[in-house]
Each structure stands twice: as C-alpha cells, then as structure tokens.
Design an enzyme around this catalytic site. Structure first.
Site, mmCIF file in Angstrom:
data_model
loop_
_atom_site.group_PDB
_atom_site.id
_atom_site.type_symbol
_atom_site.label_atom_id
_atom_site.label_comp_id
_atom_site.label_asym_id
_atom_site.label_seq_id
_atom_site.Cartn_x
_atom_site.Cartn_y
_atom_site.Cartn_z
ATOM 1 N N HIS A 82 0.837 -1.202 0.000
ATOM 2 C CA HIS A 82 0.000 0.000 0.000
ATOM 3 C C HIS A 82 0.874 1.255 0.000
ATOM 4 C CE1 HIS A 82 -3.647 2.315 1.375
ATOM 5 N NE2 HIS A 82 -2.681 3.128 1.785
ATOM 6 N N GLU A 83 1.856 1.288 0.887
ATOM 7 C CA GLU A 83 2.730 2.463 0.978
ATOM 8 C C GLU A 83 3.613 2.598 -0.262
ATOM 9 O OE1 GLU A 83 1.911 4.572 3.166
ATOM 10 O OE2 GLU A 83 0.660 3.150 4.257
ATOM 11 N N HIS A 136 1.737 4.428 -2.963
ATOM 12 C CA HIS A 136 1.862 5.879 -2.778
ATOM 13 C C HIS A 136 3.213 6.359 -3.309
ATOM 14 C CE1 HIS A 136 -1.729 6.533 -0.395
ATOM 15 N NE2 HIS A 136 -1.364 5.651 0.518
#
Length: 156
Positions: free
Chosen positions: A67-68, A71
C-alpha cells in the site's frame, strides 16, 4: 525484525511487484497509533507500525508495505497517489496491497466525569467535560440544569 531487515524486504517487494527500485528509507515507527504505515511526501521515506507485525504477522505487514509503495511509486512518477485517485486504486489491486489495515486495539473510552440533571423533570445527561449550565436548559422540558461530578475526589 530490524530496520535493516525491513529495508531489504521492502526493496525486494518493490522489485518483485512494481518492477522498480525503492531508493529511500523504510523504518519502524513505534509512535504510529491508528495506521499501519505512512508514506512521507517530502522525504519519500516510509514508516511502518511494528505493532502490526507483532499482532498479525508478515502477510498483513506485506499488504501494508505494498500500500505504501503504491503511494511512493505513483507520487514519484507524477500520477495520482492519493487514496481517492483511480491510478492508486488500480495499482493497489494489481499488486495485492491492503486497502485498509486491521485495527490494533480498541481505544480506551474516557469514562463520564459529570452528570447534568434537570431540576424539574430529573432528566440526566452524562458528560465527559464540564459545561456552563447557566447557558443551557433541559432539552425535554426547558427546565434549569444542575451539574454534579460523578467522581468527587477528582475535583468540582
């Protein structure tokens, strides 16, 4: 797992799932409370909550890292890196990252410290904070209110 182990693992995940290198730092941050991880826009570093590793294991942490990394890679390539952006949602689904992280623990609810009582109808209102009863009236009968402390040893 140490920060060095985490760094190597994130670099491997980045190459395997994104086909790109991760050129910044990743480290554990004990102070994160309500989130599994955080991508820092200005430094491009990633912080990870170690409590998720302790409570849920490597598979949950891998989802958070993906998820990170979504980003990270989208931000550096100038695409939509925010949760609401189409690019982010598509990439997250492609790599199998977590949309949300599991909760760490329930927040301890603050007990009620005060009780406000109507003089006329005896309706009771529980309050966490002290209030000026002269500015308010009862919501049921418009009567005058009186405030009492539930724990007299704690003041008021």
């Amino acid at each position: 797992m140490t920060n060095e182990d985490l760094q190597a693992w994130v670099e491997d995940i980045s190459l395997k799932y994104f086909g790109k290198t991760f050129d910044h730092r990743v480290y554990f941050n004990q102070r994160l409370r309500s989130t599994g991880g955080r991508y820092l826009l200005h430094s491009h570093h990633i912080e990870v909550n170690p409590k998720h590793l302790d409570m849920y294991g490597l598979m949950e942490l891998e989802g958070i890292i993906k998820h990170e990394l979504c980003h990270y890679h989208l931000h550096l390539s100038g695409k939509g890196y925010r949760h609401k952006d189409k690019d982010f949602k598509e990439l997250l689904q492609q790599v199998g990252g977590s949309r949300y992280c599991k909760p760490i623990g329930k927040k301890q609810r603050e007990p009620y410290r005060y009780i406000v009582i109507c003089k006329d109808c005896k309706a009771e209102y529980k309050r966490k904070r002290k209030m000026n009863v002269d500015q308010y009236v009862c919501g049921k009968c418009k009567g005058k209110l009186v405030q009492r402390s539930i724990h007299p040893q704690n003041g008021s």
